[in-house]
Design a protein around this motif. Structure first.
Motif, PDB file in Angstrom:
ATOM      1  N   VAL A  60     -11.312-104.199 -53.523  1.00 16.75           N
ATOM      2  CA  VAL A  60     -11.747-103.511 -52.309  1.00 16.75           C
ATOM      3  C   VAL A  60     -12.872-102.529 -52.614  1.00 16.75           C
ATOM      4  CG1 VAL A  60     -11.021-101.989 -50.441  1.00 16.75           C
ATOM      5  CG2 VAL A  60      -9.500-103.809 -51.210  1.00 16.75           C
ATOM      6  N   ASP A  61     -12.806-101.879 -53.766  1.00 14.76           N
ATOM      7  CA  ASP A  61     -13.871-100.931 -54.123  1.00 14.76           C
ATOM      8  C   ASP A  61     -15.206-101.660 -54.277  1.00 14.76           C
ATOM      9  OD1 ASP A  61     -12.120 -98.800 -54.109  1.00 14.76           O
ATOM     10  OD2 ASP A  61     -11.647 -98.980 -56.246  1.00 14.76           O
ATOM     11  N   ARG A  62     -15.155-102.856 -54.867  1.00 14.97           N
ATOM     12  CA  ARG A  62     -16.396-103.628 -55.021  1.00 14.97           C
ATOM     13  C   ARG A  62     -16.927-104.065 -53.652  1.00 14.97           C
ATOM     14  NH1 ARG A  62     -18.615-106.814 -59.149  1.00 14.97           N
ATOM     15  NH2 ARG A  62     -20.722-107.349 -58.487  1.00 14.97           N
ATOM     16  N   VAL A  63     -16.022-104.429 -52.755  1.00 12.03           N
ATOM     17  CA  VAL A  63     -16.436-104.799 -51.397  1.00 12.03           C
ATOM     18  C   VAL A  63     -17.096-103.610 -50.717  1.00 12.03           C
ATOM     19  CG1 VAL A  63     -15.620-105.509 -49.110  1.00 12.03           C
ATOM     20  CG2 VAL A  63     -14.667-106.584 -51.143  1.00 12.03           C
ATOM     21  N   ARG A  64     -16.517-102.434 -50.910  1.00  6.88           N
ATOM     22  CA  ARG A  64     -17.078-101.228 -50.294  1.00  6.88           C
ATOM     23  C   ARG A  64     -18.479-100.943 -50.848  1.00  6.88           C
ATOM     24  NH1 ARG A  64     -14.182 -97.463 -47.492  1.00  6.88           N
ATOM     25  NH2 ARG A  64     -12.222 -98.266 -48.342  1.00  6.88           N
ATOM     26  N   GLU A  65     -18.641-101.158 -52.148  1.00 11.98           N
ATOM     27  CA  GLU A  65     -19.956-100.947 -52.760  1.00 11.98           C
ATOM     28  C   GLU A  65     -20.989-101.915 -52.198  1.00 11.98           C
ATOM     29  OE1 GLU A  65     -19.514-101.326 -56.935  1.00 11.98           O
ATOM     30  OE2 GLU A  65     -18.178 -99.591 -57.151  1.00 11.98           O
ATOM     31  N   GLU A  66     -20.597-103.196 -52.075  1.00  8.80           N
ATOM     32  CA  GLU A  66     -21.529-104.194 -51.564  1.00  8.80           C
ATOM     33  C   GLU A  66     -21.892-103.908 -50.109  1.00  8.80           C
ATOM     34  OE1 GLU A  66     -23.065-106.697 -53.156  1.00  8.80           O
ATOM     35  OE2 GLU A  66     -22.213-105.829 -54.977  1.00  8.80           O
ATOM     36  N   ALA A  67     -20.900-103.453 -49.325  1.00  3.85           N
ATOM     37  CA  ALA A  67     -21.172-103.121 -47.924  1.00  3.85           C
ATOM     38  C   ALA A  67     -22.121-101.936 -47.832  1.00  3.85           C
ATOM     39  CB  ALA A  67     -19.864-102.822 -47.196  1.00  3.85           C
ATOM     40  N   ALA A  68     -21.924-100.937 -48.700  1.00  2.41           N
ATOM     41  CA  ALA A  68     -22.810 -99.770 -48.704  1.00  2.41           C
ATOM     42  C   ALA A  68     -24.223-100.172 -49.118  1.00  2.41           C
ATOM     43  CB  ALA A  68     -22.261 -98.711 -49.654  1.00  2.41           C
ATOM     44  N   ARG A  69     -24.317-101.096 -50.069  1.00  3.09           N
ATOM     45  CA  ARG A  69     -25.631-101.561 -50.502  1.00  3.09           C
ATOM     46  C   ARG A  69     -26.357-102.272 -49.360  1.00  3.09           C
ATOM     47  NH1 ARG A  69     -24.070-104.041 -54.690  1.00  3.09           N
ATOM     48  NH2 ARG A  69     -24.420-102.319 -56.139  1.00  3.09           N
ATOM     49  N   ALA A  70     -25.577-102.899 -48.472  1.00  2.00           N
ATOM     50  CA  ALA A  70     -26.173-103.586 -47.324  1.00  2.00           C
ATOM     51  C   ALA A  70     -26.472-102.633 -46.176  1.00  2.00           C
ATOM     52  CB  ALA A  70     -25.246-104.703 -46.837  1.00  2.00           C
ATOM     53  N   GLY A  71     -26.154-101.327 -46.361  1.00  2.00           N
ATOM     54  CA  GLY A  71     -26.470-100.335 -45.346  1.00  2.00           C
ATOM     55  C   GLY A  71     -25.383-100.123 -44.322  1.00  2.00           C
ATOM     56  N   ASP A  72     -24.133-100.605 -44.578  1.00  2.00           N
ATOM     57  CA  ASP A  72     -23.035-100.451 -43.624  1.00  2.00           C
ATOM     58  C   ASP A  72     -22.257 -99.168 -43.896  1.00  2.00           C
ATOM     59  OD1 ASP A  72     -23.633-102.881 -42.423  1.00  2.00           O
ATOM     60  OD2 ASP A  72     -22.384-103.994 -43.846  1.00  2.00           O
ATOM     61  N   ASP A  73     -21.854 -98.503 -42.830  1.00  3.09           N
ATOM     62  CA  ASP A  73     -21.028 -97.310 -42.934  1.00  3.09           C
ATOM     63  C   ASP A  73     -19.568 -97.731 -42.896  1.00  3.09           C
ATOM     64  OD1 ASP A  73     -19.840 -94.865 -42.922  1.00  3.09           O
ATOM     65  OD2 ASP A  73     -20.475 -94.318 -40.889  1.00  3.09           O
ATOM     66  N   THR A  74     -18.868 -97.618 -44.007  1.00  2.00           N
ATOM     67  CA  THR A  74     -17.470 -98.051 -44.080  1.00  2.00           C
ATOM     68  C   THR A  74     -16.518 -96.871 -44.229  1.00  2.00           C
ATOM     69  OG1 THR A  74     -17.624 -98.305 -46.483  1.00  2.00           O
ATOM     70  CG2 THR A  74     -18.176-100.225 -45.134  1.00  2.00           C
ATOM     71  N   ASP A 116      -8.463 -99.756 -46.383  1.00  2.63           N
ATOM     72  CA  ASP A 116      -8.590-100.810 -47.399  1.00  2.63           C
ATOM     73  C   ASP A 116      -8.310-102.177 -46.794  1.00  2.63           C
ATOM     74  OD1 ASP A 116      -9.261 -98.982 -49.275  1.00  2.63           O
ATOM     75  OD2 ASP A 116      -7.353 -99.029 -50.372  1.00  2.63           O
ATOM     76  N   GLU A 117      -7.331-102.248 -45.861  1.00  3.47           N
ATOM     77  CA  GLU A 117      -7.014-103.531 -45.230  1.00  3.47           C
ATOM     78  C   GLU A 117      -8.197-104.047 -44.418  1.00  3.47           C
ATOM     79  OE1 GLU A 117      -3.691-105.531 -42.218  1.00  3.47           O
ATOM     80  OE2 GLU A 117      -3.608-103.398 -42.726  1.00  3.47           O
ATOM     81  N   GLU A 118      -8.834-103.146 -43.666  1.00  2.00           N
ATOM     82  CA  GLU A 118     -10.000-103.550 -42.890  1.00  2.00           C
ATOM     83  C   GLU A 118     -11.173-103.896 -43.800  1.00  2.00           C
ATOM     84  OE1 GLU A 118      -9.403-101.036 -38.758  1.00  2.00           O
ATOM     85  OE2 GLU A 118     -10.200-100.018 -40.514  1.00  2.00           O
ATOM     86  N   MET A 119     -11.290-103.219 -44.940  1.00  4.27           N
ATOM     87  CA  MET A 119     -12.359-103.522 -45.882  1.00  4.27           C
ATOM     88  C   MET A 119     -12.239-104.950 -46.411  1.00  4.27           C
ATOM     89  SD  MET A 119     -14.563-101.138 -46.254  1.00  4.27           S
ATOM     90  CE  MET A 119     -15.296-102.009 -47.619  1.00  4.27           C
ATOM     91  N   ALA A 120     -11.007-105.406 -46.642  1.00  9.58           N
ATOM     92  CA  ALA A 120     -10.816-106.746 -47.203  1.00  9.58           C
ATOM     93  C   ALA A 120     -11.416-107.817 -46.300  1.00  9.58           C
ATOM     94  CB  ALA A 120      -9.324-107.013 -47.421  1.00  9.58           C
ATOM     95  N   TYR A 121     -11.405-107.570 -44.988  1.00 11.23           N
ATOM     96  CA  TYR A 121     -11.926-108.573 -44.060  1.00 11.23           C
ATOM     97  C   TYR A 121     -13.453-108.668 -44.105  1.00 11.23           C
ATOM     98  CZ  TYR A 121      -7.390-109.378 -41.905  1.00 11.23           C
ATOM     99  OH  TYR A 121      -6.087-109.745 -41.683  1.00 11.23           O
ATOM    100  N   LEU A 122     -14.110-107.711 -44.749  1.00 15.90           N
ATOM    101  CA  LEU A 122     -15.567-107.786 -44.853  1.00 15.90           C
ATOM    102  C   LEU A 122     -16.021-108.940 -45.736  1.00 15.90           C
ATOM    103  CD1 LEU A 122     -16.670-104.044 -45.122  1.00 15.90           C
ATOM    104  CD2 LEU A 122     -16.751-105.541 -43.137  1.00 15.90           C
TER     105      LEU A 122
END
Length: 702
Positions: free
Chosen positions: A350-364, A369-375
């Protein structure tokens, strides 16, 4: 045309060869797991021998020569001269793929001698060697007609003639048969177009029957249900509709060999040890739905091996067995089929997903964590350390999301770091006839598929949080929108609300009125019309009017786009009193059922504990009091009836409501549950999410 061809029997040979090649591939995979099983080797040898002889009889010499080379390799296994090494299995599987690729061209009369020679040569070399290089040479010789889908060698699509027909099976193969595809001498090949016409006519007959009943009621002022002939016609039409729909059903086993092959090939490429486990393969699903799901499921199993499963040395260092397990499980629950792909790997980072989402410019920042997994379903999202030809481009799970939404299904994820991940695909059994809730919104009638409905509240339950309208589902705040307004119709100022579940979240919609529930014959819209993201199809009402069948995922997307503020679910405001979550104990020996019920109840706002049988449930009850017990009947050690009796006999737990959810539907079983002290009894074949939540709410007095 090649000399010696027997055109009269080519069609029969094509059908037989397609089935035998599929059986060969499935049995070779089973042989790799079982080792040199004498009975299995003998069965594989017979398949190759029969193929060789049949091809020779119809004059397909190149095909026959390759089959003969395969037969010679298998003879070495049968005589004990060599072992079924991975290299040998690789070579024979590649040759089977090559024959599958040659088949359409050979039947069409093309010269396949060069392709046959290219396959036969490396096979002959493999006869005198176990070398991996020789096995790879066979794969290199597979004709260009062979399709490489996502890096896995799979049989080519059937020819146009074969694609337009399917076998209607009367019986399943005997349990001893190593074949995974159903086959029976009594099968009849029926053009799919005829089945579609039959289903369409049955649906129109049912609609006409409703119109006749309406006319009788209006003109004769007689209730149609009081007329024996009308009641009998209703029963006959319902039976006919069910049987017509069953004609389009195919067992899930028709795609499990493809999934097994993909798991095996990716494991070989990545150097991982993976055991394939499949359950519920006789579960049936509409052919069109299953066909649409084949690519998503292929992506999921490949992703499980490539991303989820760790290398053997890493697993051993973490205290796991070096051999991982990827499990595919299918089961029917009510009007839905649940397909799960589970691995015991590392879980989603989940932390890696959060990093990738932040790199794409998304505010997470507002996502759990459950909602992050769906990204991971978002296009371009990938947590792979490097890009390969297997995965890592961030497109596979995007395909899963879009294809599942196309068949009006949803995906659920459960992941635990270091323990593994389960992807659960939930789809309606068929798209031709859907159980729907009919609602009025903006002065018009609409249909919403029941499998998407979490809760229907016949009262106006709106509150506000952070300036936005919401409804509470248990302790969860769910955003509320006006259905009429979302559809561009006059909004309804007051009225009941319905809570629906999309791919990753829930949403509530206010409607003018709840009309009722019934099966709806869904028809696609004309291609001349522009694509409407909120409309899944249409149906004809008894009075001849058109009712639109709404697409829940599209509704949620449109509602979110028009809603101001954060896309995250609104939280509880500081002046909103905390709600104590009711605690439910789910008891079922089937992991998939247990986790599905957990997911439904948690979405409904309940705290959930789980147990695999009655003995474990009693141990949990001794440690943690609960507000309700939801239990299966057939379980090891202590079944649901005995568990209910034990709860009733305990002085401190005697008043805890017990709801039985089981596949046992006889009246005797219902009576047995009542005598044991159960407060409710639901049959799994009649199960749906809304019914379960409604029953739990009633028993809890909420």
């Amino acid at each position: 045309m090649a000399d010696g061809r027997n055109d009269e029997f080519l069609g029969l040979f094509a059908q037989e060869a397609e089935q035998r090649l599929s059986d060969l591939a499935a049995q070779l995979l089973a042989l790799e797991e079982a080792g040199n099983d004498a009975e299995l080797v003998a069965s594989i040898f017979r398949e190759a021998h029969t193929l060789k002889g049949a091809a020779a009889v119809v004059g397909l010499d190149a095909f026959s020569r390759v089959a003969h080379a395969i037969e010679d390799l298998l003879e070495q296994l049968r005589s004990g001269g060599r072992m079924a090494t991975p290299a040998l299995i690789d070579g024979v599987l590649a040759a089977v793929d090559g024959l599958a690729a040659m088949l359409p061209a050979a039947i069409a009369g093309d010269d396949c001698s060069a392709a046959g020679t290219a396959l036969e040569g490396p096979l002959r070399a493999l006869l005198t060697s176990d070398a991996v290089a020789d096995a790879a040479a066979v794969a290199d010789a597979v004709p260009e007609a062979m399709e490489h889908r996502d890096g896995a060698l799979l049989p080519p699509e059937p020819t146009e003639q074969r694609e337009s027909t399917e076998s209607t099976e009367q019986t399943s193969p005997p349990p001893s048969s190593p074949s995974r595809a159903p086959a029976d001498a009594e099968a009849v090949r029926v053009p799919l177009g005829r089945l579609d016409d039959l289903i369409r006519l049955v649906g129109e007959s049912a609609a006409a029957h409703l119109r006749v009943g309406r006319m009788i009621s209006q003109r004769l002022e007689v209730d149609p249900s009081t007329i024996d002939e009308v009641r009998e016609l209703s029963l006959l039409l319902n039976d006919l509709q069910e049987r017509a729909m069953r004609a389009r059903m195919v067992p899930v086993m028709t795609i499990t060999d493809m999934l097994h092959r993909a798991v095996r090939d990716v494991a070989r490429v990545t150097g991982k040890e993976v055991r394939w486990d499949v359950r519920g393969e006789d579960t049936e699903l509409d052919r069109g739905v299953l066909q649409q799901l084949s690519d998503p499921l292929l992506h999921l199993v490949r992703n499980a091996v490539d991303h989820g499963i760790e290398p053997p040395d890493v697993r051993e260092a973490a205290g796991k067995p070096p051999q991982a397990t990827v499990r595919f499980h299918a089961m029917q629950l009510g009007s839905e089929v649940i397909l799960t792909v589970t691995d015991d790997g590392r879980g989603i980072d989940v932390d890696r997903v959060r990093e990738e989402a932040a790199r794409a410019g998304d505010d997470t920042s507002g996502l759990t964590d459950e909602e992050m997994a769906y990204l991971v379903f978002r296009s371009g999202m990938s947590t792979a350390a490097f890009v390969s030809d297997i995965s890592g481009r961030g497109v596979g799970l995007d395909v899963v999301r879009s294809n599942v939404e196309a068949v009006r299904g949803r995906v659920e994820i459960r992941t635990e770091p270091g323990a593994g991940t389960e992807f659960r695909v939930i789809v309606p059994i068929t798209l031709a006839v859907l159980p729907c809730l009919l609602v009025e919104a903006g002065g018009q009638r609409h249909a919403i598929p029941m499998h998407s409905i979490v809760l229907a509240q016949d009262t106006d339950a709106e509150t506000r949080a952070e300036g936005h309208p919401i409804v509470w589902v248990g302790s969860q705040a769910v955003p509320l929108a006006n259905l009429g307004g979302v559809l561009g119709l006059p909004p309804d100022d007051h009225g009941p609300s319905i809570v629906v579940a999309g791919l990753t979240r829930q949403y509530a919609f206010r409607v003018g009125a709840l009309v009722g529930q019934r099966d709806v014959v869904v028809k696609g819209l004309s291609r001349l019309l522009p694509r409407l993201g909120v409309v899944a199809g249409a149906s004809v009402e008894p009075d001849g009017s058109i009712v639109l069948v709404l697409d829940v995922a599209g509704l949620i997307d449109r509602a979110r786009n028009t809603r101001r503020g954060s896309s995250a679910l609104p939280g509880r405001t500081s002046d909103t009193p905390a709600i104590v979550r009711a605690k439910v104990l789910v008891v079922d020996d089937a992991l998939t059922v247990r986790e599905l019920q957990r997911s439904i109840l948690e979405r409904g706002g309940y705290e959930v504990l789980t147990a695999s049988d009655g003995v474990e449930a009693m141990a949990i009850l001794a440690e943690s009091p609960v507000d309700l017990v939801l239990t299966d009947v057939e379980m090891p050690r202590m079944d649901g009836f005995a568990l209910t009796e034990a709860i009733r006999a305990h002085p401190a737990r005697g008043n805890v409501p017990v709801l039985i959810l089981t596949s046992r539907s006889s009246e005797a079983d219902r009576q047995r549950g009542l005598e044991a002290g159960a407060d409710g009894y639901i049959v799994k074949s009649a199960f749906n999410e809304a019914a379960l939540l409604s029953a739990v709410q009633r028993l809890l007095g909420r």
